[in-house]
Design a protein around this motif. Sequence first.
Motif, PDB file in Angstrom:
ATOM      1  N   GLU A 148      30.256  -7.235   6.766  1.00 53.28           N
ATOM      2  CA  GLU A 148      31.188  -8.363   6.826  1.00 53.28           C
ATOM      3  C   GLU A 148      31.519  -8.775   5.400  1.00 53.28           C
ATOM      4  OE1 GLU A 148      30.398 -11.159   9.861  1.00 53.28           O
ATOM      5  OE2 GLU A 148      31.754 -12.676   9.064  1.00 53.28           O
ATOM      6  N   ARG A 149      32.805  -8.807   5.115  1.00 53.01           N
ATOM      7  CA  ARG A 149      33.299  -9.141   3.761  1.00 53.01           C
ATOM      8  C   ARG A 149      32.817  -8.138   2.711  1.00 53.01           C
ATOM      9  NH1 ARG A 149      36.985 -11.930   6.182  1.00 53.01           N
ATOM     10  NH2 ARG A 149      36.129 -13.597   7.441  1.00 53.01           N
ATOM     11  N   ARG A 156      20.533 -22.251   6.223  1.00 58.26           N
ATOM     12  CA  ARG A 156      21.851 -22.474   5.597  1.00 58.26           C
ATOM     13  C   ARG A 156      22.458 -23.824   5.998  1.00 58.26           C
ATOM     14  NH1 ARG A 156      26.010 -18.568   6.596  1.00 58.26           N
ATOM     15  NH2 ARG A 156      26.609 -18.255   4.442  1.00 58.26           N
ATOM     16  N   HIS A 189      41.579 -12.957   4.471  1.00 58.57           N
ATOM     17  CA  HIS A 189      41.384 -13.724   3.234  1.00 58.57           C
ATOM     18  C   HIS A 189      41.755 -12.961   1.976  1.00 58.57           C
ATOM     19  CE1 HIS A 189      38.143 -16.043   5.720  1.00 58.57           C
ATOM     20  NE2 HIS A 189      39.381 -16.322   6.095  1.00 58.57           N
ATOM     21  N   LYS A 234      21.480 -18.787   9.893  1.00 58.15           N
ATOM     22  CA  LYS A 234      22.759 -19.483  10.064  1.00 58.15           C
ATOM     23  C   LYS A 234      22.722 -20.043  11.482  1.00 58.15           C
ATOM     24  CE  LYS A 234      27.743 -18.414  10.278  1.00 58.15           C
ATOM     25  NZ  LYS A 234      28.762 -17.424   9.897  1.00 58.15           N
ATOM     26  N   PHE A 258      25.670 -24.235   5.814  1.00 59.46           N
ATOM     27  CA  PHE A 258      27.089 -23.921   6.062  1.00 59.46           C
ATOM     28  C   PHE A 258      27.445 -24.285   7.508  1.00 59.46           C
ATOM     29  CE2 PHE A 258      30.417 -20.679   7.106  1.00 59.46           C
ATOM     30  CZ  PHE A 258      31.399 -21.183   6.272  1.00 59.46           C
ATOM     31  N   TRP A 285      25.443  -8.905   4.153  1.00 59.48           N
ATOM     32  CA  TRP A 285      26.048  -9.241   5.442  1.00 59.48           C
ATOM     33  C   TRP A 285      26.322  -7.923   6.179  1.00 59.48           C
ATOM     34  CZ3 TRP A 285      30.139 -13.588   3.976  1.00 59.48           C
ATOM     35  CH2 TRP A 285      29.430 -14.767   3.643  1.00 59.48           C
ATOM     36  N   GLU A 292      29.882 -21.356  13.324  1.00 54.03           N
ATOM     37  CA  GLU A 292      30.711 -20.199  13.672  1.00 54.03           C
ATOM     38  C   GLU A 292      30.089 -19.379  14.816  1.00 54.03           C
ATOM     39  OE1 GLU A 292      31.436 -18.248   9.862  1.00 54.03           O
ATOM     40  OE2 GLU A 292      32.922 -19.765   9.365  1.00 54.03           O
ATOM     41  N   ASP A 319      34.142 -23.049   1.099  1.00 51.72           N
ATOM     42  CA  ASP A 319      33.773 -21.679   1.451  1.00 51.72           C
ATOM     43  C   ASP A 319      34.167 -20.688   0.361  1.00 51.72           C
ATOM     44  OD1 ASP A 319      32.930 -19.501   2.821  1.00 51.72           O
ATOM     45  OD2 ASP A 319      34.557 -19.480   4.293  1.00 51.72           O
ATOM     46  N   LYS A 329      26.153 -23.099  -0.107  1.00 53.14           N
ATOM     47  CA  LYS A 329      27.163 -22.418  -0.934  1.00 53.14           C
ATOM     48  C   LYS A 329      27.474 -23.288  -2.146  1.00 53.14           C
ATOM     49  CE  LYS A 329      29.202 -19.907   2.910  1.00 53.14           C
ATOM     50  NZ  LYS A 329      30.364 -19.409   3.633  1.00 53.14           N
ATOM     51  N   GLU A 337      35.335 -12.130  -1.377  1.00 52.52           N
ATOM     52  CA  GLU A 337      36.073 -12.420  -0.136  1.00 52.52           C
ATOM     53  C   GLU A 337      37.398 -13.136  -0.402  1.00 52.52           C
ATOM     54  OE1 GLU A 337      33.845 -14.744   2.714  1.00 52.52           O
ATOM     55  OE2 GLU A 337      35.600 -15.051   3.977  1.00 52.52           O
ATOM     56  N   TYR A 338      37.347 -14.150  -1.251  1.00 48.98           N
ATOM     57  CA  TYR A 338      38.556 -14.935  -1.561  1.00 48.98           C
ATOM     58  C   TYR A 338      39.041 -14.649  -2.981  1.00 48.98           C
ATOM     59  CZ  TYR A 338      37.353 -17.765   2.569  1.00 48.98           C
ATOM     60  OH  TYR A 338      37.069 -18.208   3.844  1.00 48.98           O
ATOM     61  N   ASN A 352      23.239  -9.152   8.278  1.00 49.04           N
ATOM     62  CA  ASN A 352      24.236 -10.217   8.288  1.00 49.04           C
ATOM     63  C   ASN A 352      23.669 -11.520   8.867  1.00 49.04           C
ATOM     64  OD1 ASN A 352      26.600 -11.667   8.460  1.00 49.04           O
ATOM     65  ND2 ASN A 352      27.720 -10.153   9.672  1.00 49.04           N
ATOM     66  N   VAL A 353      24.103 -12.635   8.293  1.00 52.18           N
ATOM     67  CA  VAL A 353      23.702 -13.938   8.848  1.00 52.18           C
ATOM     68  C   VAL A 353      24.301 -14.166  10.235  1.00 52.18           C
ATOM     69  CG1 VAL A 353      23.180 -15.185   6.728  1.00 52.18           C
ATOM     70  CG2 VAL A 353      25.550 -15.025   7.494  1.00 52.18           C
ATOM     71  N   ASN A 354      25.420 -13.522  10.526  1.00 50.79           N
ATOM     72  CA  ASN A 354      25.889 -13.474  11.916  1.00 50.79           C
ATOM     73  C   ASN A 354      25.055 -12.368  12.543  1.00 50.79           C
ATOM     74  OD1 ASN A 354      27.883 -15.408  11.492  1.00 50.79           O
ATOM     75  ND2 ASN A 354      29.338 -13.876  10.770  1.00 50.79           N
TER      76      ASN A 354
HETATM   77  O1  GCW Z   1      33.385 -17.523   4.614  1.00 47.36           O
HETATM   78  C1  GCW Z   1      32.963 -17.364   5.883  1.00 47.36           C
HETATM   79  C2  GCW Z   1      33.250 -15.932   6.105  1.00 47.36           C
HETATM   80  C3  GCW Z   1      32.438 -15.348   7.225  1.00 47.36           C
HETATM   81  C4  GCW Z   1      30.970 -15.641   6.926  1.00 47.36           C
HETATM   82  C5  GCW Z   1      30.773 -17.145   6.830  1.00 47.36           C
HETATM   83  C6  GCW Z   1      29.361 -17.517   6.435  1.00 47.36           C
HETATM   84  C7  GCW Z   1      29.084 -14.293   7.489  1.00 47.36           C
HETATM   85  O2  GCW Z   1      34.613 -15.771   6.335  1.00 47.36           O
HETATM   86  O3  GCW Z   1      32.695 -13.991   7.266  1.00 47.36           O
HETATM   87  O4  GCW Z   1      30.129 -15.099   7.916  1.00 47.36           O
HETATM   88  O5  GCW Z   1      31.596 -17.645   5.823  1.00 47.36           O
HETATM   89  O6  GCW Z   1      29.121 -17.711   5.273  1.00 47.36           O
HETATM   90  O7  GCW Z   1      28.522 -17.609   7.317  1.00 47.36           O
END
Ligand code: GCW
Length: 720
Positions: A207-208, A364, A568, A327, A366, A199, A331, A405, A400, A433-434, A248-250
């Motif tokens: 990211e993360r 994805r 997180h 993605k 998600f 990412w 989001e 998440d 996932k 992340e978590y 990153n997927v974003n």
């Molecule tokens: O868990 C969330 C994260 C985002 C992440 C998103 C995802 C890349 O907080 O940071 O973005 O999932 O998986 O797309």
Amino acid sequence: MSINSAEKTFQNPTLVRARHALPLRNIFTNLFPFILFLLLTCANTQAEDGSRLWLRFDPIENSPLLQSYRQTVTGLTVEGTSETEKIIQTELASALKNLLGQNLSNSPEGGKLIVGTPESSALIARLKLDKELKRLGPEGYVIRTLKEKNKTTVIASQSPIGALYGTFYFLRLLQTHQPIEDLNIVEKPKVKLRVLDHWDNLDGTIERGYAGKTLWNWKELPGKVDQRLKDYARANASIGINGSVLNNVNSNPIFLTEEYLHKIAAIASVFRPYGIKVYLAANFAAPKKIGGMTTSDPLDPQVAEWWKTKVDEIYKIIPDFGGFLVKANSENQSGPQDYGRTHADGANLLAKALQPHGGIVMWRSFVYNADVDPDRINRAYKEFKPLDGKFLKNVLIQSKNGALDFQPREPFSPLFGALRKTPLMAELQVTQEYLGHSNHLVYLGTMWEEFFKSDTYSKGPYSTVARVVEGKVFKYQITGVAGVANTGTDRNWTGHLFGQANWYAFGRFAWNPESSAKEVSEEWTRMTWGNDPQLVNPIVGMMMGSRETYVNYVTPLGLSGVFEKDLHYAPDPGMVDPRREDWSAAYYVRADEKGLGFNRTLTGSRNVNQYHPPLNHRFNGFSTCPEKFLLWFHHVAWGQKMKSGKPFWEELCSRYDQGVSEAGECQKNWDLLKGKVDGERFGAVADKLKIQVEDAKKWRDKCLLYFQTFSHQPLPAGKP
Ligand code: GCW
């Protein structure tokens, strides 16, 4: 004294000697052992920054073992001239030199360790392994001791990459002190695509990511390629990872521009001999954002043409490009639904462009648009299930492990087992992340084992997630496991030294989702910390319990979503996010005067019905629902009697307490290893454990104090 000043004393003695000839000699003689000691310890300490990962190859000190290895490996023959075969040669020669203290240069004939393919090696061709190797595919291999040939060991594969994988397997046997004189190993990956998702952003942030910056230096590429990319590729090859999604997927569409494709090509050429393909996260709005078009509608023929031209360009620059990860409509990422089209329309648009080149799409699942269902975790299933069978053959749906998440514990996402005609690829999160970022020691192998072993019952019993992902339940044509990477520019790669274990375990589980977390942790421990049982047993013990410990002090009994906004990391169970209800901790925790937990039974959001029988019934019933998932599926009354006989409130308090005391135990167990591992790595882990123990208390106290405002029950004695 630093190593440099000590060296200066040795290297430049003449000057000093002229003035203090005699006394100095005495001082020198007396101090010599001391100086030597300092030199050795300094050198040792300096090397122990974790950068060597599990590929340490320290000399084997156990002399009977060393002797037997030396007798078995007396000569080396690696044939073939490909880049990969050259890597095998140097890898083996240097590893054997370090491990066995033996200089084995590559001899063209008759080494006692022969590595290659039937194509490159006449010796291997003569063994007539063709049929067997063909069955194992290009990444499979055999490692065999040939009795009739003076106990020669052969590592053979159809392709050089398979031979490289076999080489690392063989070296692992030595690193973990296993017998090698009578081998018959036959290996092939159970999953085709074993991919790390990075990412990583254009500006170098991740990211993360909790281990520094991105490893891809966009400013210097393609002119300068950092040596660490080679080290990264080598580490991945050693555990069978064969793909990297670089961004990153974003996603920023700039990665699809010609300028960046050349930079990516430079990375691809470093990865190629290690068997790693590069992939990109594609921005669905790219035709508009970088293509100058007025729309990105997947059903617009000009948009299709734009993607076709773009993909053709990519393959001109990177001939073995892997494909896209997407993605979409999640989001704030754009997607086909922006134009009233489906996820299948979107995925197929890209798949069509990639198909002539052999590329694939990882689309994805998600997604969680609020208008689909009031319960966030019902949404992806509802969107994707009706599309099953509508995707082109080179599309995988990437889900996932859980429906929410990457929480410390979730039941498996009901999408596993729901899609029969569309390959489902598992997405795991290696970065924590978590799970305490790079501060907490949490070994994820046990979490992944729990996930892969879960029975989906999608085609009767024994339809485990592992077998679904391996394509055995519904006969998928392509299969895949992805992991969100935890690597970065930190010297030790992953921030926490035990984060390396999660990278390692990811590779092993992607290769074989039916792996044993314990075996994997033992392998990693032996290679990373040493083979002494006095190290191996306690470290494996710490690792094996670590995820359950974390669950206990963070999300006991099936809780989820209790995290502070955005970061997180810390607890904030009452947090209400004004941006979205389903980003609020309070939405998941559902604490009220009656009790705690999200009712997803038939009297609630009916999520249980997304699971095949008998799981739907099992999760729906209070007494049949596993306690570890209780608050995920049920709203539990504070006074409810639990399996232990305690009322729910007391049980909850004791789970938090247990988590805190287990974290303390872990710290004590590590302290007992002082002096048994090098000081630098010992200290690095000890410092992190200190943070973890303090954090565990904060989690317990903050969560229980918040829940108490609803339960109105006393806290156990001794608590805040
Ligand atoms: O868990 C969330 C994260 C985002 C992440 C998103 C995802 C890349 O907080 O940071 O973005 O999932 O998986 O797309």
